[in-house]
Scaffold this active site. Structure first.
Site, PDB file in Angstrom:
ATOM      1  N   SER A  68     -42.340  43.760 -43.033  1.00  0.00           N
ATOM      2  CA  SER A  68     -42.041  44.323 -44.356  1.00  0.00           C
ATOM      3  C   SER A  68     -42.978  45.459 -44.738  1.00  0.00           C
ATOM      4  O   SER A  68     -42.594  46.366 -45.486  1.00  0.00           O
ATOM      5  CB  SER A  68     -42.109  43.229 -45.419  1.00  0.00           C
ATOM      6  OG  SER A  68     -43.384  42.604 -45.428  1.00  0.00           O
ATOM      7  N   ASP A 234     -44.751  39.560 -56.753  1.00  0.00           N
ATOM      8  CA  ASP A 234     -44.606  38.276 -56.061  1.00  0.00           C
ATOM      9  C   ASP A 234     -45.936  37.714 -55.578  1.00  0.00           C
ATOM     10  O   ASP A 234     -45.995  36.590 -55.063  1.00  0.00           O
ATOM     11  CB  ASP A 234     -43.597  38.364 -54.916  1.00  0.00           C
ATOM     12  CG  ASP A 234     -44.051  39.253 -53.759  1.00  0.00           C
ATOM     13  OD1 ASP A 234     -45.208  39.717 -53.758  1.00  0.00           O
ATOM     14  OD2 ASP A 234     -43.217  39.508 -52.852  1.00  0.00           O
ATOM     15  N   HIS A 237     -46.561  40.566 -51.284  1.00  0.00           N
ATOM     16  CA  HIS A 237     -46.431  41.916 -50.732  1.00  0.00           C
ATOM     17  C   HIS A 237     -47.303  42.897 -51.526  1.00  0.00           C
ATOM     18  O   HIS A 237     -47.500  42.722 -52.724  1.00  0.00           O
ATOM     19  CB  HIS A 237     -44.974  42.377 -50.786  1.00  0.00           C
ATOM     20  CG  HIS A 237     -44.059  41.578 -49.906  1.00  0.00           C
ATOM     21  ND1 HIS A 237     -43.337  40.502 -50.373  1.00  0.00           N
ATOM     22  CD2 HIS A 237     -43.754  41.699 -48.589  1.00  0.00           C
ATOM     23  CE1 HIS A 237     -42.627  39.984 -49.385  1.00  0.00           C
ATOM     24  NE2 HIS A 237     -42.859  40.689 -48.288  1.00  0.00           N
TER      25      HIS A 237
END
Length: 263
Positions: A68, A234, A237
């Site tokens: 990611s 979150d 990340h």
């Protein structure tokens, strides 16, 4: 005395066992809670492409591979991703290199592990060969409890394949997972230990394969631990600020790689 010692020993053993069971239950509960949290999702698709810098300047093809982090999960704008920020700095250049026309792309996929890099390398080498590849991988290897040395072998193979194709390679190792806030202690500390083990194995594998290593955990972990703003909503990340910290840690090695590619 012997009976008293025996009773104390049994009590201590019972306490240790109870504590261990309690700790396991606590960690299991935290793992379930962490898994159930709402995490950021990719917003720009699997591949991102753009260019930065004057079109008349020397071209530099930069590709990102990995998880990611390679596509910027956690931010909304390409300019906020690691790739976008590296491309901007490379386009501005230095007094020695001058400006560049940077062609940026990413073949990273959220959730990837090192075993997925072979496919990404194949995609990266399609068409015009990149000059510099930046690989960001390791978080999911640690979270998936992969044997660090085994995961590192796949990373080393990917680096070796890129180098054999004439691509300069910079690898950002597994970041400091002890800095994430989406999981609570003691699971957070365990994650940090697992991440450091993965990073240690990565350093050896990448170096042996001819790549350049940037130890993200060692170089940026303290910043992430001190500043919650380096993570997005979150708590896992990076935010735009977090990706900026990573980009600046990676930039010296990437700039050097870009200069080597131009020779």
């Amino acid at each position: 005395m012997t009976g008293w010692t025996s009773r104390v020993g049994k009590a201590a053993a019972t306490t240790l066992i109870a504590g261990a069971v309690g700790s396991v239950a606590l960690i299991a509960g935290e793992a379930i809670a962490a898994k159930g949290r709402r995490y950021a999702k990719p917003t720009m698709g699997l591949a991102l492409r753009t260019s930065m810098g004057p079109v008349h300047a020397p071209k530099l093809r930069l590709v990102l591979l990995g998880d990611s982090a390679a596509i910027g999960v956690g931010v909304e704008w390409l300019s906020e991703t690691v790739g976008g920020q590296l491309a901007r700095m490379l386009a501005e250049g230095t007094s020695e290199t001058g400006e560049r026309h940077v062609l940026l792309s990413s073949v990273g996929v959220a959730g990837s592990r090192s075993t997925d890099l072979a496919t990404q390398v194949a995609r990266a080498l399609l068409g015009d060969k990149p000059d510099v590849a930046v690989v960001l991988i390791g978080t999911n290897d640690a979270a998936g409890l992969r044997v660090p040395e085994e995961a590192a072998e796949y990373l080393g193979a990917a680096v070796r394949r890129l180098r054999e194709a004439g691509v300069e390679v910079v690898v950002g190792t597994c970041p400091d997972l002890g800095a994430v806030r989406s999981i609570a202690p003691p699971l957070r500390q365990i994650a940090g230990i697992l991440g450091r083990r993965v990073a240690k194995a990565q350093i050896r594998a990448v170096t042996e394969a001819g790549g350049v290593v940037v130890e993200l955990g060692r170089e940026t972990g303290a910043v992430f631990r001190a500043d919650a703003g380096t993570l997005c909503y979150d708590g896992f990340h990076p935010s735009a600020d977090g990706y900026r910290v990573w980009a600046h840690a990676l930039y010296p090695a990437v700039e050097e790689a870009a200069m080597s590619a131009a020779v």
